[in-house]
Write a protein that holds these residues in place. Structure first.
Motif, PDB file in Angstrom:
ATOM      1  N   ARG A   1      10.143   8.145   7.716  1.00 28.03           N
ATOM      2  CA  ARG A   1      10.247   9.411   8.444  1.00 28.03           C
ATOM      3  C   ARG A   1      10.752  10.514   7.516  1.00 28.03           C
ATOM      4  NH1 ARG A   1      10.413  10.950  14.003  1.00 28.03           N
ATOM      5  NH2 ARG A   1      10.925  13.153  14.023  1.00 28.03           N
ATOM      6  N   THR A   2      11.671  10.152   6.630  1.00 26.87           N
ATOM      7  CA  THR A   2      12.185  11.158   5.688  1.00 26.87           C
ATOM      8  C   THR A   2      11.060  11.631   4.771  1.00 26.87           C
ATOM      9  OG1 THR A   2      14.147   9.798   5.677  1.00 26.87           O
ATOM     10  CG2 THR A   2      14.108  11.577   4.093  1.00 26.87           C
ATOM     11  N   VAL A   3      10.226  10.684   4.345  1.00 27.21           N
ATOM     12  CA  VAL A   3       9.117  11.061   3.455  1.00 27.21           C
ATOM     13  C   VAL A   3       8.134  11.971   4.197  1.00 27.21           C
ATOM     14  CG1 VAL A   3       7.109  10.160   2.206  1.00 27.21           C
ATOM     15  CG2 VAL A   3       9.317   9.005   2.025  1.00 27.21           C
ATOM     16  N   ILE A   4       7.796  11.587   5.409  1.00 24.50           N
ATOM     17  CA  ILE A   4       6.852  12.377   6.213  1.00 24.50           C
ATOM     18  C   ILE A   4       7.420  13.774   6.466  1.00 24.50           C
ATOM     19  CG2 ILE A   4       6.307  12.539   8.674  1.00 24.50           C
ATOM     20  CD1 ILE A   4       4.088  11.280   7.336  1.00 24.50           C
ATOM     21  N   ASP A   5       8.726  13.826   6.658  1.00 25.15           N
ATOM     22  CA  ASP A   5       9.358  15.120   6.943  1.00 25.15           C
ATOM     23  C   ASP A   5       9.422  16.029   5.709  1.00 25.15           C
ATOM     24  OD1 ASP A   5       9.575  14.534   9.594  1.00 25.15           O
ATOM     25  OD2 ASP A   5      11.687  13.938   9.527  1.00 25.15           O
ATOM     26  N   GLU A   6       9.012  15.491   4.535  1.00 24.69           N
ATOM     27  CA  GLU A   6       8.878  16.375   3.364  1.00 24.69           C
ATOM     28  C   GLU A   6       7.719  17.344   3.597  1.00 24.69           C
ATOM     29  OE1 GLU A   6       8.080  13.824  -0.009  1.00 24.69           O
ATOM     30  OE2 GLU A   6       9.976  12.725   0.267  1.00 24.69           O
TER      31      GLU A   6
ATOM     32  N   TYR B   1      -5.991   1.966  -1.721  1.00 21.11           N
ATOM     33  CA  TYR B   1      -5.419   2.861  -0.691  1.00 21.11           C
ATOM     34  C   TYR B   1      -5.668   4.335  -0.974  1.00 21.11           C
ATOM     35  CZ  TYR B   1      -2.934  -0.929   1.628  1.00 21.11           C
ATOM     36  OH  TYR B   1      -2.637  -2.064   2.342  1.00 21.11           O
ATOM     37  N   LEU B   2      -6.233   4.631  -2.153  1.00 22.05           N
ATOM     38  CA  LEU B   2      -6.320   6.039  -2.544  1.00 22.05           C
ATOM     39  C   LEU B   2      -7.763   6.531  -2.581  1.00 22.05           C
ATOM     40  CD1 LEU B   2      -3.668   5.928  -5.432  1.00 22.05           C
ATOM     41  CD2 LEU B   2      -3.331   6.552  -3.031  1.00 22.05           C
TER      42      LEU B   2
ATOM     43  N   GLY C   1      -1.065  12.925   9.603  1.00 20.19           N
ATOM     44  CA  GLY C   1      -0.169  11.836   9.974  1.00 20.19           C
ATOM     45  C   GLY C   1      -0.859  10.495   9.866  1.00 20.19           C
ATOM     46  N   PHE C   2      -0.206   9.482  10.428  1.00 19.23           N
ATOM     47  CA  PHE C   2      -0.696   8.115  10.303  1.00 19.23           C
ATOM     48  C   PHE C   2      -0.453   7.309  11.569  1.00 19.23           C
ATOM     49  CE2 PHE C   2       0.654   9.660   6.184  1.00 19.23           C
ATOM     50  CZ  PHE C   2      -0.434   9.380   5.378  1.00 19.23           C
ATOM     51  N   ARG C   3      -1.359   6.377  11.797  1.00 11.68           N
ATOM     52  CA  ARG C   3      -1.140   5.323  12.785  1.00 11.68           C
ATOM     53  C   ARG C   3      -0.731   4.107  11.949  1.00 11.68           C
ATOM     54  NH1 ARG C   3      -3.779   0.077  13.136  1.00 11.68           N
ATOM     55  NH2 ARG C   3      -3.859  -0.572  15.299  1.00 11.68           N
TER      56      ARG C   3
ATOM     57  N   LEU D   1       4.945   4.459  -0.418  1.00 15.66           N
ATOM     58  CA  LEU D   1       5.375   5.807  -0.020  1.00 15.66           C
ATOM     59  C   LEU D   1       4.596   6.852  -0.820  1.00 15.66           C
ATOM     60  CD1 LEU D   1       9.211   5.313   0.597  1.00 15.66           C
ATOM     61  CD2 LEU D   1       7.336   5.317   2.249  1.00 15.66           C
ATOM     62  N   ASP D   2       4.178   6.478  -2.046  1.00 16.18           N
ATOM     63  CA  ASP D   2       3.316   7.392  -2.809  1.00 16.18           C
ATOM     64  C   ASP D   2       1.941   7.524  -2.150  1.00 16.18           C
ATOM     65  OD1 ASP D   2       5.186   8.109  -4.611  1.00 16.18           O
ATOM     66  OD2 ASP D   2       4.498   6.782  -6.228  1.00 16.18           O
ATOM     67  N   VAL D   3       1.461   6.431  -1.566  1.00 10.81           N
ATOM     68  CA  VAL D   3       0.187   6.495  -0.826  1.00 10.81           C
ATOM     69  C   VAL D   3       0.320   7.509   0.317  1.00 10.81           C
ATOM     70  CG1 VAL D   3      -1.326   5.200   0.741  1.00 10.81           C
ATOM     71  CG2 VAL D   3      -0.549   4.134  -1.394  1.00 10.81           C
ATOM     72  N   VAL D   4       1.446   7.427   1.009  1.00 11.30           N
ATOM     73  CA  VAL D   4       1.689   8.349   2.128  1.00 11.30           C
ATOM     74  C   VAL D   4       1.677   9.794   1.627  1.00 11.30           C
ATOM     75  CG1 VAL D   4       3.462   9.082   3.778  1.00 11.30           C
ATOM     76  CG2 VAL D   4       2.948   6.651   3.494  1.00 11.30           C
ATOM     77  N   ARG D   5       2.381  10.015   0.507  1.00  9.70           N
ATOM     78  CA  ARG D   5       2.432  11.395  -0.021  1.00  9.70           C
ATOM     79  C   ARG D   5       1.053  11.872  -0.466  1.00  9.70           C
ATOM     80  NH1 ARG D   5       7.286   9.323  -2.395  1.00  9.70           N
ATOM     81  NH2 ARG D   5       9.104  10.257  -1.376  1.00  9.70           N
TER      82      ARG D   5
END
Ligand code: NOJ
Ligand code: CA
Length: 572
Positions: free
Chosen positions: A264-269, A69-70, A196-198, A183-187
């Motif tokens: 959503r909380t993670v994305i809102d960081e 994923y990275l 952002g992401f689909r 969630l680390d992948v998202v960060r």
């Protein structure tokens, strides 16, 4: 000052990386190719790109089976190239969202390789493992892509669960380590600057606890047979209902909303990111502010013809149930469904219908998503030979047709192509050169090019033709940008019962646009009420600047946009 954010106003464009542009001439699209087309994207006027998976993958499900994923698939390039593409978009004022596949990984992902290595491995619980029952798998669930949802692992002697292909084992999202890793992948990608992401197949993340049998006794083969025997919509709907019952324990579990809130909380960081759900469930908007920003209005495309009545019913149903503050999202195509041009055409007026449908997607309330190739009118490629199939769904369907239904080879191939997704994923047609300019003449592209590239269905020829579909896309996207009401305005249907013309208003505090779309092949009238302060700013058939009266006559497939001329009219 506008209250809306970039992703509410943006026109998104989906890039399917394997098919978009081939920079190194090996027959496979790549980042060099995408970088070379940055100016094309800018010219077209799109504001954001959704990139289908670009990660390393064994390509069983064309990239939706991710083994890292990275990183970036070697055939697509390197992280440096990825960064160049991202920077190139940002430099030109465009954004990038990635595909985030949370439900499953590839069976080649090191997490799964470790997980299956032994029942005692610390990563065992990262996936969904169960012992079999005496007579086979843990329960009677199916994979949506065929066969049982459970595959026996000889080494560790248990079954693992997969909603999709067996090469796509489902992660166990009840395990906090899985959640933390994802969630680390998202960060990681947010820190690199993606916007952002689909969210792939977001409804399939959790399964019903206890794994109860679905108990319908219906098999996927039964279902396919009935679907093929259905002769009318009622019968097809009945098959779909049965299918839904069979899968009812495997998706859209209530716990998913806690996870969406956490995500959503993670994305809102990070400032200004967007989450788009591959789901038509409005529940994924949460309270309108705490889950996903956008969820696709897929029901809009579940028809053979886009008619005023169809759109009105669709909009009424969806908009009435949208939580306060939530923002719609409309599309008529992606890499999983047939090409918009082929799906909604009537065989005679496909180009004109395509134009009306584009105008619809760009003027309805909500964020529009376009799919690469639709701007030149690419069609379903129904000439792909079985040995060229890439999508296992085409191969499975061919097998069912030949061995279950007993179809003749030609018929079987046709259905295999209609069922599978290869038809929609063929290389982008850039010019009338061999292989449509996608890759060198002597190279075989990863999927065959659709023949119509040499008859005008290509970017180069259409760029040079002011009346082409491509130039129409460019013009309409630019027009939308020029009228804030078309991007942000409140939506209000007028001429409610008109069976031929779909007419509506889009209103902000300072601007009102009127949109009238004649969806039929005859001249028709729409009754718009007292609009004496409106004049046309766009028509496919007439000079602009005309006053709009109570009854407006529209030529076949005419698109008319008017604006209240005493208000602010344009920000062009
Ligand atoms: C939805 C994707 O759009 C599709 O292409 C894929 O096969 C499934 N999810 C599984 O990831
Ligand atoms: Ca390549």
């Amino acid at each position: 000052m506008s209250k809306t954010t970039w992703w509410q106003k943006a026109v998104f464009y989906q890039i399917y990386p394997r098919s978009f542009a081939d920079g190194n001439g090996d027959g496979i699209g790549d980042l060099d190719g995408m970088i070379a087309k940055l100016d094309y994207l800018k010219w077209l006027g799109v504001d954001a790109v959704w990139l289908s998976p670009h990660f390393p993958s064994p390509q069983v499900d064309c990239g939706y089976d991710i083994s890292d994923y990275l990183s970036v698939a070697p055939e697509y390039g390197t992280m440096e190239k990825f960064q160049l593409f991202l920077d190139g978009l940002h430099l030109r004022g465009m954004r990038l969202i990635l595909d985030l596949v949370l439900n499953h990984t590839s069976d080649q992902h090191p997490w799964f390789v470790e997980s299956r290595s032994s029942r005692n491995h610390p990563k065992r619980d990262w996936y969904v493992w169960l012992p079999g029952k005496a007579d086979g798998p843990p329960n009677d669930w199916f994979s949506t892509f065929g066969g049982s949802a459970w595959t026996f692992d000889v080494v560790s002697g248990e079954y693992y669960y997969h909603y999709f292909f067996k090469e796509q084992p489902d992660l166990n999202w009840h395990n906090p380590e899985v959640k933390a890793a994802m969630l680390d992948v998202v960060r990681y990608w947010c820190k690199l600057g993606v916007d952002g992401f689909r969210l792939d197949a977001v409804g399939t993340i959790y399964e019903t606890p206890g794994y109860p049998n679905q108990g319908t006794g219906v098999t996927l083969n039964d279902n396919y047979r009935e679907y093929r025997q259905a002769t009318n919509k009622k019968e097809t709907d009945a098959v779909t209902e049965k299918w839904k019952r069979m899968f009812r324990y495997q998706h859209d579990l209530p716990g998913i909303h806690d996870l969406m809130r956490e995500l959503r909380t993670v994305i809102d960081e990070f400032p200004d990111k967007v989450l788009v759900g591959e789901t038509d469930q409005l529940s994924f908007y949460g309270n309108g502010r705490d889950e996903l920003h956008l969820n696709f209005n897929f029901p809009l495309m579940h028809t053979q013809r886009i008619t005023p009545q169809w759109v009105r019913e669709n909009q009424e149903g969806r908009l009435a149930n949208l939580p306060p503050g939530a923002w719609p999202c409309n599309t008529l195509g992606n890499h999983d469904v047939g090409r918009m041009r082929s799906e909604f055409g009537d065989g005679e007026n496909d180009e004109r219908i395509g134009r009306v449908n584009l105008a619809l997607i760009l003027t309805l309330w909500g964020t529009p998503f376009l799919y690469n190739g639709e701007e030149i009118g690419m069609t379903n490629h129904l000439g792909i030979r079985p040995e060229q199939f890439r999508d296992p769904l085409s191969r499975n369907a061919l097998d069912l047709e030949l061995n279950l239904i007993g179809s003749k080879q030609e018929e079987a191939q046709k259905f295999a192509l209609l069922t599978g997704r290869d038809k929609t994923r063929t290389p982008m047609q850039w010019s009338a050169d061999p292989n449509a300019g996608f890759c060198p003449a002597e190279i075989e592209p990863w999927l065959p090019v659709q023949d119509n590239f040499s008859h005008g269905v290509n970017v180069h020829d259409q760029m040079n033709d002011p009346h082409s579909l491509l130039n129409f896309y460019q013009k309409m996207i630019t027009l939308r940008k020029g009228f804030p009401a078309l991007q942000e305005g409140v939506f209000e249907v007028i001429d409610q019962d008109n069976p031929y013309v779909f007419t509506f208003l889009r209103k902000t505090d300072t601007q009102t646009c009127l949109v009238a779309l004649n969806m039929c092949a005859e001249t028709k009238v729409t009754k718009v009420g007292d609009r004496s302060n409106f004049r046309s700013v766009f028509s496919t058939h007439h000079p602009i600047g005309k006053r709009i009266f109570q009854s407006v006559e529209l030529l076949p497939f005419e698109i008319l946009i008017g604006v209240h001329f005493e208000q602010q009219t344009t920000n062009l």
